[in-house]
Design a protein around this motif. Structure first.
Motif, PDB file in Angstrom:
ATOM      1  N   THR A 105       0.832  -1.206   0.000  1.00 23.88           N
ATOM      2  CA  THR A 105       0.000   0.000   0.000  1.00 23.88           C
ATOM      3  C   THR A 105       0.862   1.250   0.000  1.00 23.88           C
ATOM      4  OG1 THR A 105      -1.831  -1.087   1.164  1.00 23.88           O
ATOM      5  CG2 THR A 105      -1.746   1.314   1.285  1.00 23.88           C
ATOM      6  N   GLU A 106       1.884   1.268   0.848  1.00 22.30           N
ATOM      7  CA  GLU A 106       2.771   2.430   0.922  1.00 22.30           C
ATOM      8  C   GLU A 106       3.554   2.629  -0.374  1.00 22.30           C
ATOM      9  OE1 GLU A 106       2.792   4.700   3.394  1.00 22.30           O
ATOM     10  OE2 GLU A 106       1.038   3.543   3.972  1.00 22.30           O
ATOM     11  N   ILE A 134       3.124   4.402  -9.819  1.00 22.72           N
ATOM     12  CA  ILE A 134       3.102   3.054 -10.386  1.00 22.72           C
ATOM     13  C   ILE A 134       2.137   3.031 -11.571  1.00 22.72           C
ATOM     14  CG2 ILE A 134       2.645   0.618  -9.932  1.00 22.72           C
ATOM     15  CD1 ILE A 134       5.021   1.746  -8.374  1.00 22.72           C
ATOM     16  N   ARG A 135       2.607   2.579 -12.734  1.00 19.74           N
ATOM     17  CA  ARG A 135       1.775   2.598 -13.938  1.00 19.74           C
ATOM     18  C   ARG A 135       0.864   1.376 -14.047  1.00 19.74           C
ATOM     19  NH1 ARG A 135       5.410   3.877 -19.090  1.00 19.74           N
ATOM     20  NH2 ARG A 135       6.238   1.831 -18.484  1.00 19.74           N
ATOM     21  N   SER A 136       1.370   0.210 -13.635  1.00 21.06           N
ATOM     22  CA  SER A 136       0.578  -1.015 -13.728  1.00 21.06           C
ATOM     23  C   SER A 136       1.131  -2.038 -12.745  1.00 21.06           C
ATOM     24  CB  SER A 136       0.608  -1.592 -15.148  1.00 21.06           C
ATOM     25  OG  SER A 136       1.898  -2.090 -15.451  1.00 21.06           O
ATOM     26  N   GLY A 184      -2.725 -17.759  -2.865  1.00 18.55           N
ATOM     27  CA  GLY A 184      -3.758 -16.740  -2.923  1.00 18.55           C
ATOM     28  C   GLY A 184      -3.478 -15.584  -1.987  1.00 18.55           C
ATOM     29  N   GLY A 185      -2.622 -15.804  -0.992  1.00 19.26           N
ATOM     30  CA  GLY A 185      -2.300 -14.749  -0.040  1.00 19.26           C
ATOM     31  C   GLY A 185      -1.626 -13.562  -0.698  1.00 19.26           C
ATOM     32  N   ILE A 186      -0.770 -13.811  -1.700  1.00 14.04           N
ATOM     33  CA  ILE A 186      -0.066 -12.704  -2.337  1.00 14.04           C
ATOM     34  C   ILE A 186      -1.015 -11.929  -3.252  1.00 14.04           C
ATOM     35  CG2 ILE A 186       0.841 -13.854  -4.422  1.00 14.04           C
ATOM     36  CD1 ILE A 186       3.588 -12.511  -3.594  1.00 14.04           C
ATOM     37  N   GLU A 187      -1.927 -12.630  -3.902  1.00 18.48           N
ATOM     38  CA  GLU A 187      -2.934 -11.957  -4.730  1.00 18.48           C
ATOM     39  C   GLU A 187      -3.852 -11.107  -3.859  1.00 18.48           C
ATOM     40  OE1 GLU A 187      -6.704 -13.085  -7.665  1.00 18.48           O
ATOM     41  OE2 GLU A 187      -5.162 -14.590  -7.254  1.00 18.48           O
ATOM     42  N   ASN A 188      -4.258 -11.653  -2.723  1.00 16.82           N
ATOM     43  CA  ASN A 188      -5.136 -10.919  -1.816  1.00 16.82           C
ATOM     44  C   ASN A 188      -4.446  -9.676  -1.258  1.00 16.82           C
ATOM     45  OD1 ASN A 188      -7.699 -10.874  -0.155  1.00 16.82           O
ATOM     46  ND2 ASN A 188      -6.187 -10.920   1.477  1.00 16.82           N
ATOM     47  N   ALA A 189      -3.148  -9.791  -0.951  1.00 18.44           N
ATOM     48  CA  ALA A 189      -2.403  -8.646  -0.428  1.00 18.44           C
ATOM     49  C   ALA A 189      -2.354  -7.510  -1.444  1.00 18.44           C
ATOM     50  CB  ALA A 189      -0.984  -9.072  -0.045  1.00 18.44           C
ATOM     51  N   VAL A 190      -2.197  -7.861  -2.717  1.00 21.30           N
ATOM     52  CA  VAL A 190      -2.167  -6.833  -3.766  1.00 21.30           C
ATOM     53  C   VAL A 190      -3.541  -6.182  -3.914  1.00 21.30           C
ATOM     54  CG1 VAL A 190      -1.819  -6.422  -6.229  1.00 21.30           C
ATOM     55  CG2 VAL A 190      -0.270  -7.938  -4.994  1.00 21.30           C
ATOM     56  N   LYS A 191      -4.596  -6.987  -3.863  1.00 15.48           N
ATOM     57  CA  LYS A 191      -5.955  -6.439  -3.941  1.00 15.48           C
ATOM     58  C   LYS A 191      -6.185  -5.422  -2.828  1.00 15.48           C
ATOM     59  CE  LYS A 191      -8.305 -10.447  -6.018  1.00 15.48           C
ATOM     60  NZ  LYS A 191      -9.322 -11.512  -5.775  1.00 15.48           N
ATOM     61  N   GLN A 192      -5.818  -5.804  -1.616  1.00 16.93           N
ATOM     62  CA  GLN A 192      -6.004  -4.916  -0.472  1.00 16.93           C
ATOM     63  C   GLN A 192      -5.184  -3.642  -0.635  1.00 16.93           C
ATOM     64  OE1 GLN A 192      -5.685  -6.699   3.442  1.00 16.93           O
ATOM     65  NE2 GLN A 192      -6.288  -8.681   2.651  1.00 16.93           N
ATOM     66  N   ALA A 197      -6.622   0.098  -0.773  1.00 20.04           N
ATOM     67  CA  ALA A 197      -6.237   1.036   0.285  1.00 20.04           C
ATOM     68  C   ALA A 197      -5.497   2.252  -0.269  1.00 20.04           C
ATOM     69  CB  ALA A 197      -5.359   0.326   1.317  1.00 20.04           C
ATOM     70  N   SER A 198      -4.856   2.092  -1.413  1.00 27.29           N
ATOM     71  CA  SER A 198      -4.088   3.201  -1.989  1.00 27.29           C
ATOM     72  C   SER A 198      -4.986   4.305  -2.527  1.00 27.29           C
ATOM     73  CB  SER A 198      -3.180   2.700  -3.110  1.00 27.29           C
ATOM     74  OG  SER A 198      -3.929   2.379  -4.278  1.00 27.29           O
ATOM     75  N   GLY A 199      -6.225   3.945  -2.879  1.00 32.85           N
ATOM     76  CA  GLY A 199      -7.140   4.921  -3.446  1.00 32.85           C
ATOM     77  C   GLY A 199      -6.833   5.272  -4.884  1.00 32.85           C
ATOM     78  N   LYS A 200      -5.929   4.525  -5.528  1.00 31.72           N
ATOM     79  CA  LYS A 200      -5.550   4.810  -6.911  1.00 31.72           C
ATOM     80  C   LYS A 200      -6.180   3.779  -7.855  1.00 31.72           C
ATOM     81  CE  LYS A 200      -1.040   6.924  -5.935  1.00 31.72           C
ATOM     82  NZ  LYS A 200       0.414   6.869  -6.232  1.00 31.72           N
TER      83      LYS A 200
END
Length: 233
Positions: free
Chosen positions: A178-179, A186-188, A200-208, A212-215
């Motif tokens: 998030t930070e 970040i472009r993509s 699935g934990g790493i995919e979920n972390a990216v989703k969150q 949370a970034s609001g972008k």
């Protein structure tokens, strides 16, 4: 007090640890191969761990439980952060790499790494590293590079690479990611994970992190089979 809190069905739990990684507050630990709520006062009852569980072993229930202790959660996070590797560790020094083609010591064929920066571990990478600005980000489970033979050409090339293992690492990837996304242009984002449930934990972390970034950042997920094939396109 009576309040909403999570309930873990140990018969369904496979011990993958995805829920513990998804719990920002640190209420869940893996003990003897099963997920357990070890600090009920750390559980805020919001259920970030629910979508991370690949076996649907987590649900909500209303029962007697200690009140959510936000102060204790923040103190625990601060203590964890303070125990991280010191900034003087050479493994955390940010570097941009320039690659030249070299020859394999095995058969003398041309070879070149496509890795363009150091470090690559999510836990070690500096949040404000200069190579993040304008970057196409690759966030990969570390097993993927071993399973997929063309990983450098198809995924690392022209991307900034971050790797981790959501099952073996105790860090909360979503907070760090998030930070990184908040503080940089970040472009993509491309996520590469294995087909196994714990990935699935790493995919979920990216989703969150993206939420949370609001972008609004374009992102995609690629799943690699244990046989080394891309399962989705």
């Amino acid at each position: 007090m009576i309040r909403k809190i999570i309930k873990i069905d140990e018969e369904k739990c496979n011990g993958c640890g995805a829920c513990a990684d998804a719990c920002h507050e640190g209420a869940i630990e893996i003990i003897d191969g099963k997920a357990k709520v070890t600090r009920e006062d750390y559980c805020d009852g919001l259920g970030d761990c629910l979508p991370a569980c690949p076996t649907d072993a987590i649900s909500f229930e209303m029962r007697e439980a200690p009140a959510y202790n936000e102060a204790a959660v923040l103190a625990a996070k601060a203590k964890k952060q303070a125990s991280a590797l010191p900034c003087g560790c050479p493994g955390t020094h940010s570097k941009t790499l320039k690659r030249e083609e070299n020859r394999s010591s095995y058969d003398n064929t041309p070879s070149v790494s496509r890795l363009s920066q150091w470090p690559v571990q999510i836990k070690l990478v500096p949040i404000n590293a200069p190579y993040f600005d304008g970057a196409d980000l690759l966030i990969a489970a570390d097993c993927t590079a071993y399973a997929y033979g063309k990983f450098h050409e198809d995924f690392i090339r022209n991307r900034i690479t971050l790797i981790g293992c959501p099952k073996l690492d105790s860090a909360d990837y979503s907070e760090k990611l998030t930070e990184i996304i908040k503080c940089n242009d970040i472009r993509s984002v491309t996520v590469v994970r294995m087909e196994v449930p714990c990935c699935g934990g790493i995919e979920n972390a990216v989703k969150q992190a993206l939420q949370a970034s609001g972008k609004l950042i374009p992102w995609q997920v690629r799943v690699i089979s244990v046989n080394g094939e891309i399962m989705n396109s």
